[in-house]
Write an enzyme that holds these catalytic residues in place. Structure first.
Site, PDB file in Angstrom:
ATOM      1  N   ARG A  38      72.280  96.821  90.609  1.00 32.77           N
ATOM      2  CA  ARG A  38      72.181  96.795  92.068  1.00 32.77           C
ATOM      3  C   ARG A  38      71.401  97.976  92.643  1.00 32.77           C
ATOM      4  NH1 ARG A  38      78.415  94.893  93.417  1.00 32.77           N
ATOM      5  NH2 ARG A  38      78.115  92.748  92.760  1.00 32.77           N
ATOM      6  N   ALA A  54      94.795  95.612  96.136  1.00 31.57           N
ATOM      7  CA  ALA A  54      95.599  96.712  95.617  1.00 31.57           C
ATOM      8  C   ALA A  54      96.930  96.810  96.366  1.00 31.57           C
ATOM      9  CB  ALA A  54      94.824  98.018  95.730  1.00 31.57           C
ATOM     10  N   GLY A  55      96.876  96.742  97.686  1.00 30.67           N
ATOM     11  CA  GLY A  55      98.084  96.931  98.487  1.00 30.67           C
ATOM     12  C   GLY A  55      99.099  95.819  98.305  1.00 30.67           C
ATOM     13  N   GLY A  87      95.257  94.594 100.952  1.00 29.60           N
ATOM     14  CA  GLY A  87      94.249  93.880 100.177  1.00 29.60           C
ATOM     15  C   GLY A  87      94.760  93.663  98.765  1.00 29.60           C
ATOM     16  N   HIS A 102      77.643  98.207 100.806  1.00 23.95           N
ATOM     17  CA  HIS A 102      78.558  97.183 100.317  1.00 23.95           C
ATOM     18  C   HIS A 102      79.878  97.759  99.839  1.00 23.95           C
ATOM     19  CE1 HIS A 102      79.910  93.615  98.379  1.00 23.95           C
ATOM     20  NE2 HIS A 102      79.824  94.109  97.177  1.00 23.95           N
ATOM     21  N   GLY A 140      97.882  99.135 103.776  1.00 23.74           N
ATOM     22  CA  GLY A 140      96.806  98.225 103.391  1.00 23.74           C
ATOM     23  C   GLY A 140      97.360  97.101 102.531  1.00 23.74           C
TER      24      GLY A 140
END
Lengths: 250, 666, 228
Positions: free
Chosen positions: B337, B44-45, B42, B429, B40
């Site tokens: 939320r 973090a990755g 994103g 979400h 991954g």
């Protein structure tokens, strides 16, 4: 709404490829273009045919994955949208819609409408970064004030989603808009200024190696860019490269 | 099985510092012979891969997209929290820690959350140094805005594209390491399995999505940075490719899955418009600063609006029900939320929904436009401005604040939100649940780590706005790169991993068998058919409100659906070439197991907390009823052959620094 | 970078040369036009025109500049061909359906085509006038200078193919006009001059230049032909 779709089919990079015709009926005008493609693919699978491969992911216009050349324009008719933001209400009953992949030597077709945009990554790898370590032990974020105007312009350049519509649209398959957006973002910020000269040279060099065409300043890229990256960035890169080349020792 | 979260001793504020100083290190020479796989790319990755490579490890990074930059972190809009206190409004590490714990309804680990708050400030420094163009004010310094559920302005932002800018920052750090040869990138690759041998992670099996080739990658440590599993609901704000497969594979190989039922349902999304819908689009939470949420007071009016006989703008004020303001006078439209989402569902279930499907409420900027217009007219010195003038001026102010969101709405719905109120409805979400990790972010499998949304650690039962980006980057830049050393210090003598070992053979064999089973099944129903069916079960029975009866039904239905999937699924094309349907089939197969575990988790958690609302556990006026006495623990599930047989292991949560209170927004 | 020649190293360098030579040629157009306008004076101004022609072919500084000019023309063409070849290579498979009018103007997409017309015209033009002036045997005028005026006059009025000469000339001027329409402002962009305040002005000047200069050039043979 009934449509006739003419879609490019190509079974792998080395296949010659051809246009094929697919009629589709009962298209809801509220559908996005990709949802229409989903419906078509479901039909194809049910009929035992090979579904049409296309790139897509976020479907909200930010990931830059979707990439269709629709009715002669990158991301289809409409301005400031990606393919996933194009809705079927833009078409009329009975329309013929021609769908092709991005076409450029630097973007070989993987399958059907999917192309390999690795060239963009390699250009970024050539210099699209600031050489700082990721230690977190940098200056305090507010140590250097950046004029709001520069920060805003850097941001505008940085919003490029890397979809490749500029290359697809350009009659020369030039990647100048993409490359200049990244060059500009860093050139406008003090953090990026430090190695701006080396950066622009490395990135342009990689751009040329990838086999993109040259910029004729037709401005088509700016018009078709889904996030409105400005031609000013190309001018800035031209400026940066010129001064870097004149100043360089080689 | 006894769980050890390995939380360092000492006072809360000194834990991380002391731990970092005492953590074992790997010498530079040894790092060069250690392989790390990061799955991954994103926030973090990318940040983890870049940081580890910079430290000297040999890193391989994997993403299923065509480029690391396309990971779904890119779609985050609002901002990133950090305890910088630049606005001098009393913010501090402790306050950010407290807000996050409270916002998470007291179901997260104190020590992890405190560390998150502690490193938050470094993230901003790091990103600015990388050239992330955050919003600035006229003095050239960084600007902040405020977000739901807190009383300070600590959110840094880049218009409505903060996630994009942060990811491009991390991507640039990654690119720098790729260009140096420290990271090898495998794009359009999907992790198919984790290889575990003698209780230790030895690498992964990956599939090249273009050629279909199965590859073995040995590694001394594997980091899963694979995001959340919200797509189990089919419709969510996640990207089409976002999936839970890596996490699920890890789970099947022994990693515990924590709090799978904790799902965040975001209140302000664009409602579904038809059966063909493929995903839902989020409208930033910031809209609730100025938008007022309402439905008609009278069901007849709601019906008339649904059928298009009545325009919402023609319904007079006294006939509108601003239900959030009515129910929660203290916080009004700015309740967290989970609360806002449930309230919308309640109104729509009662028959007050305002779109054709009855699943939408209004988000109205009419009064904000008028208020801003009057202020603007005052400032311009216009006396007794006409209504048109006020609206014209007000629309300009609203456009400056939310223009890009209004445009986005307009593009999708083809209606002008300045003139007629937006229609919104909650959508899935974010998933707070995920792979269980200890303080070092290591899962219950040695050498296997989980970062970012993929782990469970920091957000408890509900995540606050602008905290997901913070966690992804904190884990990737500042936590995992240090904590992996603690484990890898023992691995320096392991040498190169042998990818011809029986464990690799076996894992690859299983992967190939499963692919063959899918591609040769030749059933009658498409992958999406099953995904949609699963999504409907999950949304109806394990969505915003859950009850025991529904969850039991859901578990049964999912089991049946799964059986049908393996009998009837039809995957076209071949396995040895680019075949997105095959990729999708594998992911949906995993969702069909994960969904069941989510329902099981929701069933066993007999309380309401955060995003998990059990109808049986509510107060008289319909508010969540938390049970700290019996449920102040993390539910960790151990895989035992099939989801239904999963074993529940509890990690008790102890709160030494905050007092557990009932959240009230009234 | 070191592997390529410094002159034509990168795609950007090629474009800089395109812009610089293009702008230089644009300046030359003004000088050339100034002389040509004398032709509008008719027979009475013939000697002035011939004097101008002699000055242009003999004055040392002009002579040096003229070599730069020839080089610029050739280089502009050569560079343009190089760029065009690369551009063609960059898209080996063409689109089946394109709608370029949606995003760009015709001239900007056809610079190579317009340039080719101009190149042919320049070759013919130089053979007709420049070669004869420089190397040919020309009758002398009253002041003893080579009588280029008469050559021009015959070419556009009394020669049997005079009408064709006028038409070709006008068509070439139209090509120049379109070439300049895009090329003038484009060269500034290539050299990095793009500023929200000044660029609109440059574009306006560019349009004016592209319309006025070729129009004035074209008026001369038309006027001569009609006034014979």
């Amino acid at each position: 709404m009934n449509l006739t779709l003419k879609i490019w089919r190509q079974n792998g990079t080395n296949d010659k490829g051809r246009m094929e015709v697919y009629p589709i009926s009962d298209v809801n005008p509220e559908m996005s273009f990709l949802e229409m493609m989903d419906v078509l693919n479901e039909q194809l699978i049910e009929d035992g045919k090979d579904p049409i491969a296309f790139d897509h992911d976020c479907r909200e216009g930010i990931c830059g994955m979707c990439s269709m050349f629709i009715n002669g324009e990158a991301h289809g008719p409409g301005r400031r949208i990606t393919t996933c933001q194009l809705h079927m209400r833009s078409f009329k009953d009975g329309d013929t819609v021609v769908v092709e992949p991005w076409r450029a030597a630097a973007f070989p077709v993987i399958k059907d409408l999917v192309v390999d945009r690795g060239a963009f990554d390699r250009i970024q790898q050539a210099g699209g970064y600031v050489s700082v370590n990721t230690s977190g032990n940098t200056l305090d974020a507010n140590a250097i004030a950046v004029p709001k105007k520069d920060a805003d312009r850097a941001f505008d350049a940085a919003t490029c989603i890397g979809c490749g519509a500029c290359v697809a649209t350009c009659k020369n398959s030039s990647a100048m808009l993409f490359v200049s957006a990244k060059v500009s973002q860093f050139a406008l910020l003090p953090q990026g200024r430090v190695e701006a000269k080396e950066r622009v040279q490395k990135m342009v060099r990689q751009m040329d190696l990838e086999g993109f065409g040259n910029c004729t300043n037709t401005g088509a890229c700016e018009v078709e860019c889904p996030v409105g990256i400005s031609l000013e960035n190309i001018a800035r890169m031209n400026r940066e490269y010129l001064s870097a080349s004149l100043a360089s020792a080689e | 099985m006894k769980l050890d979260a390995k939380i360092p001793s000492g006072a809360l504020a000194t834990k991380w510092g002391a731990h970092k100083s005492n953590i074992r290190l790997v010498s530079p020479a040894n790092k060069r012979s250690i392989d790390i796989v990061v799955v991954g790319t994103g926030l973090a990755g990318s940040s983890a891969a870049a940081s580890l490579a910079e430290m000297g490890y040999r890193v391989k990074a994997f993403c299923f997209q065509d480029s690391p930059r396309r990971a779904h972190s890119i779609a985050a809009q609002g901002g990133i929290n950090a305890a910088k206190n630049y606005q001098n409004d009393g913010d501090s590490v402790h306050r950010l820690f407290y807000d996050t714990i409270k916002g998470g309804d007291y179901r997260s680990r104190e020590a992890n959350v405190y560390r998150l708050a502690e490193v938050s400030a470094n993230i901003i420094d790091q990103c600015v140094a990388q050239g992330v163009p955050f919003a600035r004010d006229y003095g050239g310094l960084l600007d902040n805005r405020s977000f739901g559920g807190v009383q300070v302005s600590r959110t840094f932002y880049a218009k409505g594209q903060t996630g994009q800018q942060l990811l491009l920052g991390a991507y640039s750090a990654l690119n720098r390491q790729i260009s140096k040869g420290n990271v090898k990138l495998y794009n359009r690759h999907e992790m198919m399995d984790v290889v575990v041998e003698d209780g230790k992670t030895k690498g992964i099996i990956a599939r090249n999505l273009v050629t279909g080739e199965i590859e073995r990658h040995g590694a001394h440590a594997v980091l899963l940075c694979t995001g959340g599993y919200g797509n189990v609901f089919f419709l969510s704000t996640n990207a089409m490719g976002s999936n839970g497969s890596a996490a699920w594979k890890a789970h099947r190989r022994g990693a515990l899955f924590a709090n799978p039922c904790f799902t965040q349902i975001h209140p302000t999304c664009i409602p579904q418009s038809g059966e063909y819908q493929s995903k839902l689009t989020l409208m930033s939470e910031s809209l609730r600063n100025d938008g007022r949420i309402w439905v008609p007071k009278d069901k007849k009016d709601a019906e008339a609006i649904r059928e298009g006989r009545l325009k919402p703008t023609d319904l007079p004020e006294e006939k509108r029900d601003y239900y959030l303001e009515r129910r929660y006078p203290a916080f009004g439209n700015l309740v967290p939320r989970d609360v806002a989402s449930r309230a919308a569902k309640e109104r729509c279930d009662e028959g007050y929904g305002v779109n054709a499907t009855g699943q939408a409420v209004f988000l109205d900027f009419g009064s904000a436009i008028e208020r801003y217009g009057r202020t603007e007219a005052n400032q311009l010195g216009i006396e007794n401005p006409s209504k048109e003038k006020v609206i014209e001026l007000g629309e300009k102010v609203v456009a400056a604040k939310y223009g890009n969101l209004f445009d986005m709405y307009n593009k999708i719905k083809d209606t002008n939100p300045y003139k007629s109120p937006m229609m919104i409805y909650p959508a899935v979400h974010y998933t707070m649940g995920g792979i269980w990790v200890d303080y070092n972010l290591m899962t219950s499998v040695k050498g296997l780590y989980a970062l970012g949304e993929a782990n469970f650690s920091d957000h408890g039962a509900n995540r606050l706005g602008a905290s997901a980006l913070m966690q992804g980057l904190a884990d990737g830049y500042f936590v995992a790169p240090y904590t992996v050393g603690d484990y890898l210090a023992d691995e320096i003598r392991s040498g190169n991993i042998d990818t011809n070992s029986p464990a690799f053979e076996q894992a690859e064999k299983e992967v190939v068998e499963r692919i063959d089973a899918l591609i040769n099944n030749n059933g009658t129903k498409t992958v999406d058919y099953f995904h949609k069916a699963l999504g409907k079960i999950m949304w109806d029975k394990c969505g915003m409100a859950r009850n025991a009866e529904g969850l039991k039904e859901a578990i049964k239905q999912i089991q049946e659906l799964r059986a049908e999937f393996w009998k009837e699924v039809k995957v076209p094309g071949r396995k040895d070439m680019y075949n997105p349907e095959l990729d999708k089939a594998g992911r949906v197969a995993d969702f069909l197991e994960l969904g069941e575990l989510m329902c099981l988790d929701a069933l066993t958690r007999e309380e309401s907390c955060g995003g998990h609302f059990r109808e049986e556990f509510q107060t008289e006026d319909g508010e969540a009823l938390r049970d700290d006495e019996n449920f102040a623990f993390v539910s960790c599930w151990k895989y035992n052959g099939e989801p239904a047989k999963a074993e529940l292991i509890k990690e008790e949560l102890t709160f030494e620094n905050v007092e557990l209170k009932t959240r009230s927004y009234k | 970078m070191a592997t390529k020649s410094a002159l034509l190293g990168s795609s950007l360098t090629k474009k800089y040369w395109m812009a610089l030579t293009g702008l230089f040629l644009s300046v030359f157009l003004i000088v050339h036009l100034a002389g040509n306008l004398v032709l509008l004076g008719g027979k009475e101004m013939a000697e002035n025109f011939n004097a101008y022609a002699e000055f242009m072919t003999t004055f040392p500084i002009i002579k040096i500049t003229s070599y730069l000019l020839y080089f610029s023309i050739l280089f502009h063409a050569f560079d343009g061909i190089l760029l065009t070849i690369q551009n063609r290579k960059a898209r080996p498979v063409k689109y089946h359906y394109e709608k370029p009018s949606a995003n760009s103007n015709w001239a900007s997409r056809n610079m190579a085509f317009l340039g080719t017309i101009m190149l042919f015209f320049i070759v013919g033009h130089m053979a007709t006038f420049w070669w004869r002036m420089k190397f040919g045997e020309l009758p002398l005028d009253a002041a003893g200078r080579k009588d280029l005026y008469t050559v021009v006059e015959v070419y556009f009025t009394t020669a049997s193919t005079a009408l064709l000469h006028v038409l070709i000339y006008v068509v070439a001027m139209i090509a120049i006009a379109f070439h300049l329409l895009h090329g003038f402002q484009s060269s500034f962009q290539t050299l990095g001059v793009n500023h929200p305040k000044y660029t609109p002005l440059i574009k306006k000047i560019g349009v004016g230049f592209a319309v006025v200069i070729p129009a004035l050039f074209a008026i001369i043979p038309v006027y001569m032909y009609l006034n014979q």
